[in-house]
Motif scaffolding. Structure first.
Motif, mmCIF file in Angstrom:
data_model
loop_
_atom_site.group_PDB
_atom_site.id
_atom_site.type_symbol
_atom_site.label_atom_id
_atom_site.label_comp_id
_atom_site.label_asym_id
_atom_site.label_seq_id
_atom_site.Cartn_x
_atom_site.Cartn_y
_atom_site.Cartn_z
ATOM 1 N N UNK A 1 0.706 -1.219 -0.243
ATOM 2 C CA UNK A 1 -0.486 0.100 -0.091
ATOM 3 C C UNK A 1 1.100 0.982 0.416
ATOM 4 N N UNK A 2 1.939 1.462 0.881
ATOM 5 C CA UNK A 2 2.805 2.389 1.176
ATOM 6 C C UNK A 2 3.524 2.261 -0.852
ATOM 7 N N UNK A 3 3.836 0.757 -1.552
ATOM 8 C CA UNK A 3 4.286 1.427 -2.964
ATOM 9 C C UNK A 3 3.852 2.070 -4.045
ATOM 10 N N UNK A 4 2.597 1.525 -4.055
ATOM 11 C CA UNK A 4 1.599 2.655 -4.362
ATOM 12 C C UNK A 4 1.008 4.134 -4.970
ATOM 13 N N UNK A 5 2.131 4.763 -3.131
ATOM 14 C CA UNK A 5 1.965 5.956 -4.046
ATOM 15 C C UNK A 5 3.089 6.429 -5.232
ATOM 16 N N UNK B 1 -4.833 1.202 -2.533
ATOM 17 C CA UNK B 1 -5.830 0.881 -2.321
ATOM 18 C C UNK B 1 -5.296 -0.404 -0.945
ATOM 19 N N UNK B 2 -6.073 -0.449 0.003
ATOM 20 C CA UNK B 2 -5.605 -1.274 0.610
ATOM 21 C C UNK B 2 -7.351 -2.637 1.284
ATOM 22 N N UNK B 3 -6.805 -3.104 2.495
ATOM 23 C CA UNK B 3 -7.634 -3.787 2.796
ATOM 24 C C UNK B 3 -8.852 -3.516 3.505
ATOM 25 N N UNK B 4 -9.550 -2.057 3.599
ATOM 26 C CA UNK B 4 -10.096 -1.276 4.166
ATOM 27 C C UNK B 4 -10.697 -0.585 3.484
ATOM 28 N N UNK B 5 -10.670 -1.011 1.180
ATOM 29 C CA UNK B 5 -10.681 -0.146 0.586
ATOM 30 C C UNK B 5 -9.743 0.810 0.145
ATOM 31 N N UNK B 6 -10.777 1.923 -0.525
ATOM 32 C CA UNK B 6 -10.016 2.807 -1.426
ATOM 33 C C UNK B 6 -10.071 4.094 -0.924
ATOM 34 N N UNK B 7 -8.814 4.981 -0.808
ATOM 35 C CA UNK B 7 -8.896 5.895 -0.340
ATOM 36 C C UNK B 7 -7.495 7.254 -1.299
ATOM 37 N N UNK B 8 -8.179 8.101 -1.025
ATOM 38 C CA UNK B 8 -7.027 9.226 -2.056
ATOM 39 C C UNK B 8 -6.147 9.828 -0.264
ATOM 40 N N UNK B 9 -5.307 10.482 -0.602
ATOM 41 C CA UNK B 9 -3.962 10.830 0.560
ATOM 42 C C UNK B 9 -2.701 11.638 0.197
ATOM 43 N N UNK B 10 -2.446 11.883 0.852
ATOM 44 C CA UNK B 10 -0.826 12.935 0.314
ATOM 45 C C UNK B 10 -0.111 12.291 -0.457
ATOM 46 N N UNK B 11 0.849 12.559 -1.084
ATOM 47 C CA UNK B 11 1.879 11.911 -1.826
ATOM 48 C C UNK B 11 3.293 12.601 -1.004
#
Length: 752
Positions: A175-179, A215-225
């Protein structure tokens, strides 16, 4: 005023009612085999009582903050003077401790730059790498910085989607690498090496307001790069690694590199301190110089204000040079010093003192010294004596013994067979006395004629660490090789290159054996587990009952055998436990026996007696190692804290002898050994070689040099004047070498 220090009825450790009169204002050398009682007289009796009585002159408030000493076991000690002890303990320190800070010379240099340097950075603390006002903010004054190894973290030949980020927590798919693979500002299929400067900057540090969807086990979200470098720094550089799991710590360390600080380039200081100059040199330039060079630089300063400060620093440095350490630099970390170098640096602190009437006590000051340097040591001891002081030295070296005004020989043997004065008088009288020490002094060194043939060779090629100068040398296999040379010539560095290339080598160095109050020969050798299992098997009880650190321990003394009573401001008192009578175990444990012996009886056995008692192969192998190093007189339960320096060195060697290894490397194994013990050591080294091993020894002792099959001599001197191999060959061939200090002293010591 009495002309003697008088001891009556000393019974410390193995001393047997020793009575002595030691002349004041003289150089007295105490000799005898390791464990004969030398240190018990000098350190545990004279030094302790002198320091104890000196502490009594202070107020209760001050005494409560000073070390506390018990009164030694002796009837009387009279006419003592204040004692200054220079012992064998490593000077230790840490990465902030340097030759300059240890000797206090750096403090004088800081004052010099504060008063005379331009532009001045401020007061003396502004030039201290141990003070926030002077230290480099990047490395906190250490001169080295731990930072991410981007060559390992990032494979620039790959794209982000194809695994360019090799650090597992940030890898593609996590999930961190997806950034990085999901960012609209980066092409995930483009090799990183083809990124533009702007793309690379964004990858590592991002930009304000940039978002990314993951994307993670809890769903999809948008965060600061968050940039790759910023994320790594936040999670692993600005946090305490010790609070993380061992697995995480090991992983992170694999992707870090420890190197010279990129900001101060190893100078440890901030920009303001490094901007200050005297005659074009910064304070870092000065501390990096060899002591002999820095002396000349300081003497060039002729400013009326600065001259006295520079003169004081030069005088202190000249004392360092006078004892053969002129090749050191003030920025040298104390943790990198050899035992002999540390011993001499501790001594040099006292040479500038104007105090007289003191008692200076030295514990084997010749340790780690080449015979050339022992002469300089002797001059130092005589200078202290001639200033009106009493000098007491525990020593085995022939040349130091020869300087003595008075000699006290302890013996006749070690342990229970020692603890008596077997001779008092002059060095010539000792040589004719017939004691074990006297007989050894009367013999000459003999060079080995028939040397072993090598079975092969181990090469060190192009070694250039520290002062080594592109050294290439072969260490022959299947023989005994001795690496020698004056202090600072590069011996330890060269051997470190050898062991670095052969990580399976069995190495016995000068490091401390790391004892605790509960350490004994049985626990240190690792035989107590086997002994407990034997008692458990034969008696049907739990193995833990036979440990004085576990359930079988006496409840009153908690398995110590003694009760230590702290009397606050007064001297502490140690008494034998009245419940177990010093045997450490509960009564019900002592009733459980094997062949009529309790576990306490076994711990009271000497190693020699234990060899006759045990049939277990593992236990016997380790006990035989004790026999091989001449320590069969030690009892299995004797506290290691009561052992002499030579005994500790040999017991450490014993723990390595049962290890399997084709290459044994020993660093000055004669440390603390009597001349007769050196013979036993040589026999042991011969057995190792004859068993098919290769043995490499770093050593100055001429008996060991003469006994070698092959010699590697470094020099010609120390520091920048060393670092070359000036001779390789047999001891007989070494005698013909004209420009070797080792050869010069070997010629004197032999009948050749």
């Amino acid at each position: 005023m009495s002309e003697f220090i008088t001891i009556t009825g000393a019974r410390e450790n193995n001393l047997k009612d020793v009575t002595l009169r030691i002349p004041k204002g003289r150089l007295t050398v105490f000799t005898g085999v390791s464990g004969s009682g030398k240190s018990s007289v000098v350190f545990d009796t004279i030094a302790v009582e002198s320091q104890r009585q000196l502490n009594e002159t202070f107020t209760w408030f001050v005494r409560n903050r000073l070390p506390k000493y018990e009164r030694p076991h002796a009837e009387t000690l009279e006419d003592l003077s204040p004692a200054i002890v220079v012992d064998q303990r490593p000077i230790g320190g840490h990465s902030r401790s340097t030759v300059g800070t240890m000797t206090d010379v750096y403090s004088v240099i800081r004052v010099l730059f504060s008063r005379h340097g331009t532009p001045s950075a401020g007061p003396a603390t502004a030039y201290s790498f141990n003070d926030p006002s002077g230290m480099c903010p990047e490395c906190d004054g250490l001169g080295r910085a731990v930072r991410p190894d981007w060559g390992r973290i990032l494979d620039e030949e790959r794209s982000l989607a194809d695994g360019a980020v090799r650090f597992p927590p940030f890898a593609a798919g996590t999930w961190q690498g997806q950034a990085y693979t999901n960012s609209d500002d980066l092409d995930p299929h483009k090799p990183v090496r083809r990124f533009t400067a702007a793309e690379r900057e964004f990858l590592m540090h991002g930009k304000p307001g940039s978002k990314v969807t993951v994307k993670g086990s809890g769903g999809t979200w948008t965060t600061e790069y968050e940039g790759l470098a910023d994320r790594f720094e936040r999670l692993y550089l600005k946090r305490d690694l010790s609070a993380m799991s061992q697995k995480t710590r090991d992983l992170v360390r694999d992707f870090m590199v420890d190197g010279v600080c990129p900001s101060c380039h190893g100078a440890r200081l901030n920009a303001a301190a490094l901007a200050t100059r005297i005659n074009g040199r910064t304070i870092a330039d000065c501390t990096h110089m060899q002591v002999t060079d820095l002396i000349a630089v300081l003497k060039e300063i002729d400013d009326p204000v600065a001259r006295p400060i520079a003169g004081a620093a030069a005088a202190a440095l000249e004392r360092i040079d006078a004892i053969g350490l002129g090749y050191l630099s003030l920025d040298r970390e104390t943790t990198t010093l050899s035992g002999g170098e540390g011993q001499r640096l501790k001594t040099v602190r006292h040479l500038g003192s104007s105090l007289t009437g003191m008692t200076y006590i030295f514990d084997e000051p010749s340790v780690g010294l080449h015979p050339r340097d022992v002469g300089r040591l002797g001059d130092l001891l005589l200078r202290l004596r001639d200033k009106g002081n009493t000098v007491l030295v525990v020593e085995h070296d022939r040349d130091v013994i020869a300087l003595a005004d008075h000699v006290v020989d302890m013996g006749p043997r070690a342990g229970a067979e020692g603890g008596r004065v077997v001779f008092e008088g002059t060095p010539d009288g000792l040589a004719a006395s017939g004691t074990l020490t006297g007989r050894c002094l009367g013999r000459r060194t003999t060079v080995k004629e028939a040397v072993r043939e090598a079975t092969g060779g181990l090469w060190v090629k192009g070694a250039d660490r520290h002062n080594l100068r592109d050294v290439t040398v072969e260490f022959p296999t299947g023989v005994l090789t001795v690496v020698t040379g004056v202090a600072g010539s590069g011996k330890s560095t060269l051997v470190a290159e050898l062991t670095g290339a052969h990580p399976d080598a069995v190495v016995v160095d000068q490091s401390s054996i790391g004892i605790s109050a509960r350490s004994t020969p049985a626990t240190y050798l690792g035989i107590m587990d086997s002994v407990r299992k034997i008692f458990a098997r034969e008696t049907g009880a739990e193995a833990g009952l036979f440990s004085f650190n576990s359930s079988g321990a006496c409840g009153t003394c908690e398995g110590r055998g003694i009760i230590y009573t702290d009397l606050a401001f007064m001297d502490p008192v140690t008494t034998t436990c009245h419940d177990c009578e010093g045997r450490r175990f509960k009564d019900e444990v002592l009733r459980l026996t094997v062949d009529g012996r309790s576990i306490a009886d076994v711990l009271e056995m000497t190693a020699g007696q234990a060899l006759d008692f045990f049939t277990d192969t593992g236990v016997r192998r380790r006990l035989l190692a004790l026999r091989d190093v001449g320590l069969t007189y030690l009892t299995l339960g004797q506290p290691l804290s009561t052992l002499s320096g030579g005994e500790r060195q040999r017991i450490k060697l014993a723990t390595r002898l049962h290890l399997k290894g084709a290459l044994y490397v020993l660093d000055e194994p004669t440390t603390g050994l009597h001349l007769s013990d050196v013979d036993a050591l040589l026999a042991l080294l011969d057995r190792l070689v004859d068993a098919g091993n290769t043995v490499v020894v770093v050593e100055h002792h001429l008996d060991v040099v003469a006994h070698a099959d092959w010699i590697v001599d470094l020099g010609p001197d120390g520091g920048r004047d060393g670092g070359d191999v000036i001779f390789t060959g047999t001891p007989r061939q070494l005698l013909d070498v004209p420009d070797s200090f080792t050869a010069e002293h070997l010629r004197r010591a032999t009948a050749w």
